[in-house]
Structure formats: C-alpha cells, structure tokens
Scaffold this motif. Sequence first.
Motif, PDB file in Angstrom:
ATOM      1  N   LEU A   1       0.755  -1.050   0.089  1.00 50.00           N
ATOM      2  CA  LEU A   1       0.185   0.259  -0.235  1.00 50.00           C
ATOM      3  C   LEU A   1       0.927   1.586  -0.081  1.00 50.00           C
ATOM      4  CD1 LEU A   1      -2.946   1.467   0.188  1.00 50.00           C
ATOM      5  CD2 LEU A   1      -2.327   0.883   3.055  1.00 50.00           C
ATOM      6  N   VAL A   2       1.674   1.301   0.908  1.00 49.55           N
ATOM      7  CA  VAL A   2       2.943   2.671   0.837  1.00 49.55           C
ATOM      8  C   VAL A   2       3.724   2.611  -0.261  1.00 49.55           C
ATOM      9  CG1 VAL A   2       4.664   2.586   1.753  1.00 49.55           C
ATOM     10  CG2 VAL A   2       2.892   2.337   3.606  1.00 49.55           C
ATOM     11  N   ALA A   3       3.660   1.985  -1.030  1.00 48.43           N
ATOM     12  CA  ALA A   3       4.719   1.588  -2.566  1.00 48.43           C
ATOM     13  C   ALA A   3       3.565   1.497  -3.316  1.00 48.43           C
ATOM     14  CB  ALA A   3       4.819  -0.056  -2.667  1.00 48.43           C
ATOM     15  N   TYR A   4       2.276   1.475  -3.483  1.00 47.82           N
ATOM     16  CA  TYR A   4       0.749   2.142  -4.016  1.00 47.82           C
ATOM     17  C   TYR A   4       1.202   3.789  -4.138  1.00 47.82           C
ATOM     18  CZ  TYR A   4      -3.387   2.912  -6.066  1.00 47.82           C
ATOM     19  OH  TYR A   4      -4.398   3.696  -6.616  1.00 47.82           O
ATOM     20  N   LEU A   5       1.039   4.140  -3.297  1.00 47.74           N
ATOM     21  CA  LEU A   5       0.440   5.706  -2.770  1.00 47.74           C
ATOM     22  C   LEU A   5       1.903   6.051  -3.200  1.00 47.74           C
ATOM     23  CD1 LEU A   5      -1.161   5.498   0.466  1.00 47.74           C
ATOM     24  CD2 LEU A   5      -2.120   5.672  -1.861  1.00 47.74           C
ATOM     25  N   GLY A   6       3.042   5.566  -2.791  1.00 46.83           N
ATOM     26  CA  GLY A   6       4.020   6.557  -2.984  1.00 46.83           C
ATOM     27  C   GLY A   6       4.614   6.787  -4.805  1.00 46.83           C
ATOM     28  N   THR A   7       4.278   5.566  -5.422  1.00 42.48           N
ATOM     29  CA  THR A   7       4.650   5.391  -6.633  1.00 42.48           C
ATOM     30  C   THR A   7       3.600   6.500  -7.728  1.00 42.48           C
ATOM     31  OG1 THR A   7       5.121   3.030  -6.762  1.00 42.48           O
ATOM     32  CG2 THR A   7       4.541   4.151  -8.984  1.00 42.48           C
ATOM     33  N   ALA A   8       2.447   6.209  -6.826  1.00 44.02           N
ATOM     34  CA  ALA A   8       1.024   7.737  -7.637  1.00 44.02           C
ATOM     35  C   ALA A   8       1.892   9.095  -7.025  1.00 44.02           C
ATOM     36  CB  ALA A   8       0.007   7.487  -6.637  1.00 44.02           C
ATOM     37  N   PHE A   9       2.210   9.244  -5.713  1.00 43.66           N
ATOM     38  CA  PHE A   9       2.988  10.490  -5.924  1.00 43.66           C
ATOM     39  C   PHE A   9       4.012  10.646  -6.549  1.00 43.66           C
ATOM     40  CE2 PHE A   9       6.250  13.105  -3.311  1.00 43.66           C
ATOM     41  CZ  PHE A   9       5.377  14.433  -2.972  1.00 43.66           C
ATOM     42  N   CYS A  10       5.133   9.869  -7.052  1.00 47.24           N
ATOM     43  CA  CYS A  10       6.051  10.191  -7.504  1.00 47.24           C
ATOM     44  C   CYS A  10       5.447  10.431  -8.956  1.00 47.24           C
ATOM     45  CB  CYS A  10       7.361   8.921  -8.223  1.00 47.24           C
ATOM     46  SG  CYS A  10       8.151   9.036  -6.072  1.00 47.24           S
ATOM     47  N   ILE A  11       4.612   9.633  -9.742  1.00 49.51           N
ATOM     48  CA  ILE A  11       3.833   9.954 -11.053  1.00 49.51           C
ATOM     49  C   ILE A  11       3.440  11.248 -11.004  1.00 49.51           C
ATOM     50  CG2 ILE A  11       2.214   9.505 -12.339  1.00 49.51           C
ATOM     51  CD1 ILE A  11       2.953   6.456 -12.390  1.00 49.51           C
ATOM     52  N   PHE A  12       3.360  11.898  -9.960  1.00 49.76           N
ATOM     53  CA  PHE A  12       2.219  12.746 -10.304  1.00 49.76           C
ATOM     54  C   PHE A  12       3.437  14.254  -9.846  1.00 49.76           C
ATOM     55  CE2 PHE A  12       1.152  16.394  -7.029  1.00 49.76           C
ATOM     56  CZ  PHE A  12       0.225  17.219  -7.839  1.00 49.76           C
ATOM     57  N   LEU A  13       4.698  14.190  -8.931  1.00 49.61           N
ATOM     58  CA  LEU A  13       5.847  15.236  -8.592  1.00 49.61           C
ATOM     59  C   LEU A  13       6.780  14.744 -10.384  1.00 49.61           C
ATOM     60  CD1 LEU A  13       7.124  16.615  -6.914  1.00 49.61           C
ATOM     61  CD2 LEU A  13       8.077  14.637  -6.223  1.00 49.61           C
TER      62      LEU A  13
ATOM     63  N   TRP B   1       7.524   0.748 -11.545  1.00 43.81           N
ATOM     64  CA  TRP B   1       6.246   0.368 -10.770  1.00 43.81           C
ATOM     65  C   TRP B   1       5.228  -1.097 -12.015  1.00 43.81           C
ATOM     66  CZ3 TRP B   1       3.403  -0.213  -7.056  1.00 43.81           C
ATOM     67  CH2 TRP B   1       2.435  -0.634  -7.140  1.00 43.81           C
ATOM     68  N   TRP B   2       5.572  -1.416 -12.918  1.00 45.63           N
ATOM     69  CA  TRP B   2       4.943  -2.071 -14.090  1.00 45.63           C
ATOM     70  C   TRP B   2       6.098  -3.254 -13.636  1.00 45.63           C
ATOM     71  CZ3 TRP B   2       5.278   0.723 -19.095  1.00 45.63           C
ATOM     72  CH2 TRP B   2       3.664   1.851 -19.548  1.00 45.63           C
ATOM     73  N   LEU B   3       7.420  -3.129 -13.583  1.00 43.86           N
ATOM     74  CA  LEU B   3       7.989  -4.961 -13.146  1.00 43.86           C
ATOM     75  C   LEU B   3       7.637  -5.021 -12.201  1.00 43.86           C
ATOM     76  CD1 LEU B   3      10.061  -6.464 -14.381  1.00 43.86           C
ATOM     77  CD2 LEU B   3      11.974  -5.364 -13.155  1.00 43.86           C
ATOM     78  N   PHE B   4       7.621  -3.823 -11.074  1.00 49.23           N
ATOM     79  CA  PHE B   4       7.305  -3.988  -9.628  1.00 49.23           C
ATOM     80  C   PHE B   4       5.972  -5.108  -9.404  1.00 49.23           C
ATOM     81  CE2 PHE B   4       5.144  -3.216  -5.498  1.00 49.23           C
ATOM     82  CZ  PHE B   4       5.801  -3.912  -4.460  1.00 49.23           C
ATOM     83  N   ALA B   5       5.059  -4.134 -10.436  1.00 50.49           N
ATOM     84  CA  ALA B   5       3.436  -5.118 -10.248  1.00 50.49           C
ATOM     85  C   ALA B   5       3.495  -6.781 -10.526  1.00 50.49           C
ATOM     86  CB  ALA B   5       2.532  -4.703 -11.111  1.00 50.49           C
ATOM     87  N   VAL B   6       4.124  -6.578 -12.105  1.00 44.24           N
ATOM     88  CA  VAL B   6       4.723  -7.708 -12.808  1.00 44.24           C
ATOM     89  C   VAL B   6       5.163  -9.319 -11.791  1.00 44.24           C
ATOM     90  CG1 VAL B   6       5.887  -9.421 -14.347  1.00 44.24           C
ATOM     91  CG2 VAL B   6       4.349  -7.107 -14.866  1.00 44.24           C
TER      92      VAL B   6
END
Length: 466
Positions: free
Chosen positions: A159-171, A224-229
């Motif tokens: 969950l932390v990784a998901y929120l952190g990734t979304a923030f990094c995409i936004f930033l 993030w894609w590689l992490f998700a796979v």
Amino acid sequence: MQIDSVRILLGCLVCVAGLLLDLRTCTAAQSELRITTIKQDPYTMSKGSQLEGYCMDLLSELAKKLGFRFKVHLVKDASYGRQDETGNWNGMIGEVVRGEADLAVAPLTLTATREKAVAMTKPYMQTGISILLRKDISESAGFFDFLSPFSAETWIGILVAYLGTAFCIFLSARLSPCEWSQPRGEENNFSPLNSLWFAAGALTLQGAGPHPKALSVRIVCCSWWLFAVVLLACYFSNLSSSRASESSQVTVKGFEDLANQDAMEYGCLAGSSTLAFFKNSNNPAYRRIYEHMERASSFVSSMDEGVRRAREGNFAFIGESVSLDLAVARHCDLVRAHEVIGMRGYSIVAPLGSPMIKNLSIAILQLSEAGELSYLRSKWWASSCTVDSARSSALQPHSLKGMFLMLALGLGLGILLAVLELTSRSRSTAGDQRKSCCTVLAEELSQRLKTTNTNTSQEPSDKESA
C-alpha cells in the motif's frame, strides 16, 4: 465395688489408646510421607536418577508450607486409578486405598466415584475435555483467506509503495517540462486522482491512460510495472501452493462436528475419566461419540500414542485440555479445538479421613492466591513454536526486499531526471531572459507545484487585454 474398678480400668485404657492414636497421627504427619505418582510430561519426568516436573515442584512448595518430608515412587502398574467390577481399585488410587502410599500427587481428576474411595484436596489446576487435531484438519476457509499469501506487514508495504508511486508519477509529471511544457496554458494530464488511477491500472495489468511522454515519468511507470508483474507472480504462486497444501478432510471445530462426521477417526485414553464422562453423559452428541469409540475400539493406551496418531492425520484425540495444551506447545503442527466441556480439576489424593487433607487444601489455595501455581504453569507449559510455523508461511517484507529496492531506485531515478530536465530548461530560459538560473528555477517550481485552475482561468483575460 469390683464393677466400678473394672469400669475405671476400662476408661483408663480407652484414654491411653486415644492418646497413643493422637500421638501416632502427629508423628505420622512429621515422618517421611510415601508419595505415589506416575510419569507424564510435564507433571513428573525423569532427570537422571531424580524426578522433576510440575507435580514435583508443587510437592516441594507444599512440603515447605506444611513442614513434612516425603519420598516419591512411581506407581507399579502405571495407571491412574480405575475401579473394576469387583470394586477394587488399581493404579495410584489403589495404592492409597490399600495403604501403600500416603499421598498421590499426579494429574488425578476429581470425580464423584474417586471421592467415595479416597479423600481429595481442592483442585490445584482446572481442566476440561477438548479435541486435539492436526492444523490442516482443524482450520476452515475464512473470508479473507485470499490475503494469506502475504503477511500483514507485506500488504502495508505494498500500500505504501502504491501511494508512493502515484505521488512520484504526479510529481515527476509536474516537474518535467517534456511532460508539461506550458504550466500556465496547458492542463496536466497526471492529476493526483489520475496518478492513483494509472498506478491501480498497472497493478491489475489492465493499463490506464493517459500515457506518459517524458523519459522521467516513463522510468517511474516502468519501475512500477515491473514491480507489479513480480508482485502478482509471487502472490498467485503462494496462493496456489497454500491452496494445494490444504487438506480435503472434514473441518472439525467442536464435539458436534466430530459426532456428525464419519470421515475421521477419533478416540480417547482407555480407562480414563474422559471416557467415563462420555459413557455417563445423556447428551445425544456425546453418546454418539462414546458409541463410535466403543464400536471402532479407537482408544489409545497412552497420551503419547494419542498425540502421535493426531500428528499422523485423520485422527482426533479427545483428552483433557491441559494435557492437550502441552502437546500443542511441543508440536507446532497441532492445535486444540476452542470448545472445552466437562470442566473439572486435578487434586491430590489421600486416604479417607486423613488429617492432612484440610491443610493441603489451604496450602493449595494460598499458593494459588500468591501466583505460584500460575508461575509453575507458565514454567512447564512454555511453547517452543513460532506463530503459524506449521502453515504455508506468508511472504514477509524481507522476502520481497529486492522488489521494493528496485522500485525505490526507479522512483528516485525518475524524480532525479525530472529535476534535471527542469533545471536544463531553466538554464536555457535564464540565458534568453538574462536572469539567474536559480531565479528562473524557483519561478518554474512555483508555477508547477501550485494549482493550475487560477492560471488557466486567467489566460483568456490576458489575451483579451492584449
């Protein structure tokens, strides 16, 4: 006159006999008491030539309080005490009845039948009847078993990784001029909600627009894609292995479940008070359990045999909850059912009319109030098992640390590239406008990090005035 003299002589003889009897009782209390016991972990165990265990520690504490000496011997027939058809007792109860022992200190259950033959103290330990099972038989599927492949800490990390990734995409999408070239007149595609939606779509392998244009944003997304796979591969692999390891046998939660099934065998200790409980019960379910055990002759001769058969699987061992708790503490693949019936207690046994019973009962209550009995219980019932060590272990965060490290490096590299792209553009703009690079960079950051609604609404008015 002669008759009076005879009466006086008889009275004196009675008094002397009474005094001798009292003296004998007092000296018996101060002499070495003969204690009978039976080997059973952790109550009485051999340690070289000595005996140790819960009962031995309890006996030592009682001897200190009441001031007596004792000598312990093991019961000859290795039995607790059972009355046969002729009314004779065997085991430790029989030795006390026949005067071969002064006390019996062992896990002897306080029952009405035994109380008629011997004297029993206040219980020093409470117990009941429960079921011992192998873990894969006792456990049933829960509503949230789909979360079992990962531990709670791992889910929090995801969950932390998901929120952190979304923030990094936004930033990174806001910082990179390649992704957002005109902050005043152009709308940024990667708003906070769009960034969360994009990361969620990638996590489910569905994909979600808009697609990034800048190299920095693409690096963040690819990480993030590689992490998700890899994450999904680990999840489904562990989920399938945990499902494959589950037994197809019937789930047993209590005695009703046990009585209503025929797929699994069950039994109790032969000649025990547990067997007598089911034999004398009027409960239909308990009667069915007793009749099944009698019909199948599924009794065991010892506690160790019952534990061994339970560990082998397809067998439920019915016994006293305290003894089953010890088996669970020693064997991590076993579990005790939550249901406990027929509550009773373990007591010390003495001959009928023994003057020591009351003092022993008072001493036991004093030890209980002082917490000594609880201490002895925790000392001898200490568990060597770790939590859920017998189950297919859920993946812990340290097992996936490489994935999280790779993602963190990718996110950091993407943000760094976005900053470098913005710095490069600010430098070229500063040369054209003849301003310092820091001033232009500060202005760019100010425009890109604040909301764009006011800027976009002011754009048409600026054009009209021009």
